[in-house]
Design an enzyme around this catalytic site. Structure first.
Site, mmCIF file in Angstrom:
data_model
loop_
_atom_site.group_PDB
_atom_site.id
_atom_site.type_symbol
_atom_site.label_atom_id
_atom_site.label_comp_id
_atom_site.label_asym_id
_atom_site.label_seq_id
_atom_site.Cartn_x
_atom_site.Cartn_y
_atom_site.Cartn_z
ATOM 1 N N ASP A 80 0.834 -1.210 0.000
ATOM 2 C CA ASP A 80 0.000 0.000 0.000
ATOM 3 C C ASP A 80 0.863 1.252 0.000
ATOM 4 O O ASP A 80 2.057 1.213 0.319
ATOM 5 C CB ASP A 80 -0.919 0.020 1.227
ATOM 6 C CG ASP A 80 -0.147 0.093 2.550
ATOM 7 O OD1 ASP A 80 0.847 -0.649 2.689
ATOM 8 O OD2 ASP A 80 -0.529 0.896 3.410
ATOM 9 N N GLU A 173 0.142 -1.218 5.571
ATOM 10 C CA GLU A 173 1.203 -0.836 6.516
ATOM 11 C C GLU A 173 1.082 0.634 6.889
ATOM 12 O O GLU A 173 1.287 1.018 8.040
ATOM 13 C CB GLU A 173 2.579 -1.105 5.885
ATOM 14 C CG GLU A 173 3.744 -0.960 6.850
ATOM 15 C CD GLU A 173 4.432 0.396 6.797
ATOM 16 O OE1 GLU A 173 5.416 0.558 7.516
ATOM 17 O OE2 GLU A 173 3.986 1.301 6.055
HETATM 18 ZN ZN LIG Z 1 7.003 1.900 4.024
#
Ligand SMILES: [Zn+2]
Length: 302
Positions: A80, A173
């Protein structure tokens, strides 16, 4: 495909994560990208390629003959990109030989200057890749993904003996949920490295405690001409909240192990106001103190 081509290919996929979503992964675009990665690593020669329902891609490179008893090493990167900036229609710009001057983006108004980022001077003569000024680039962490896959291709092409290697590409993340559905025991690595950010040759072996904080203020709006003793201005209370956090605990005033409150986003009217923070601290105790300070301020303002 070489490393650069692979990175450019991945940078063009929109994979922005969404902190307001409760789904896993938080956005459909990440699931679509997970499928692309699964195909690509299968083609690269990885075995046992899987996509979990939460969008985590895992695969293995079996040990070569005689190396079966070596420790299993994992390599992890996140797919992401940050919701702080658009990741749609990313248009990577390649500067083949960087000459040390300001980099002017074709779109947008920002300039990437060595005056603001002295680190740029370490890359004279090298190939730089930037976005076009209207989006982020997503090198965090598409670069990590491209590097892991290309490294494995090199190991296979050159018949380099190796123990079993595990690979994982994770979603979300950037919104602090990267490890939420990660099954460590079925991944089965004895040691794992996250390939993400930082300078060449830099290894980090510690991590901070992290939390996100959303402050919602409900006010009471009334015509300002008749507001005396009645109006409760949500925006002003939000500003009061921020003013009660210790000024020295902002990222621009901290370094090393020092923790911080970082205001990343705000919006407000008389009726409603919101503040978004991230809280970071290496010390678990100081981290807990920061969280309870935020709650105490809320109690006081209520
Ligand atoms: Zn990163």
């Amino acid at each position: 495909m070489n490393l650069l081509e692979r990175f450019i290919k991945y940078a063009k996929y929109e994979t922005t994560s969404d902190p307001l979503s409760e789904k896993s992964p938080s956005t459909e675009t990440q699931m679509a990208f997970a499928a692309v990665l699964a195909d690509d690593i299968e083609e690269a020669g990885l075995k046992n390629v899987k996509i979990s329902s939460g969008g985590i891609v895992t695969a293995e490179l079996p040990a070569t003959e005689g190396c079966e008893d070596l420790p299993v090493i994992g390599f992890i990167a996140h797919m992401d990109t940050s919701p702080d900036m658009s990741g749609r229609n990313v248009n990577p710009i390649i500067i083949e030989i960087y000459d040390g001057n300001d980099i002017v983006f074709p779109k947008g108004v920002d300039i990437l200057s060595p005056k603001d980022f002295p680190d740029l001077k370490n890359h004279l003569g090298k190939t730089l890749i930037t976005a076009d000024g209207s989006t982020l680039l997503g090198a965090d962490d598409k670069a990590g993904i491209a590097e892991i896959i290309e490294a494995i291709i090199k190991v296979l092409e050159n018949d380099i003996p190796h123990g079993k290697v595990m690979v994982a590409f994770t979603p979300d993340e950037e919104i602090g949920r990267g490890v939420e559905n990660f099954d460590i025991s079925s991944f089965g690595a004895d040691f794992a490295y996250t390939v993400d950010g930082g300078a060449v040759n830099l290894i980090q072996y510690e991590c901070f405690n992290a939390a996100s904080l959303k402050v919602s203020v409900s006010g009471f709006n009334i015509h300002p001409g008749t507001a005396k003793d009645k109006m409760v201005n949500a925006s002003l209370i939000a500003m009061e909240f921020d003013s009660m956090l210790p000024v020295q605990m902002r990222p621009q005033f901290t370094e090393g192990y020092e923790g911080f409150f970082h205001l990343s986003k705000m919006s407000g009217s008389e009726q409603q106001a919101s503040l978004f923070y991230i809280i970071r601290d290496h010390s678990k105790q100081l981290f807990e103190e920061k969280k309870s300070l935020a709650l105490k301020i809320c109690d006081f303002l209520n």
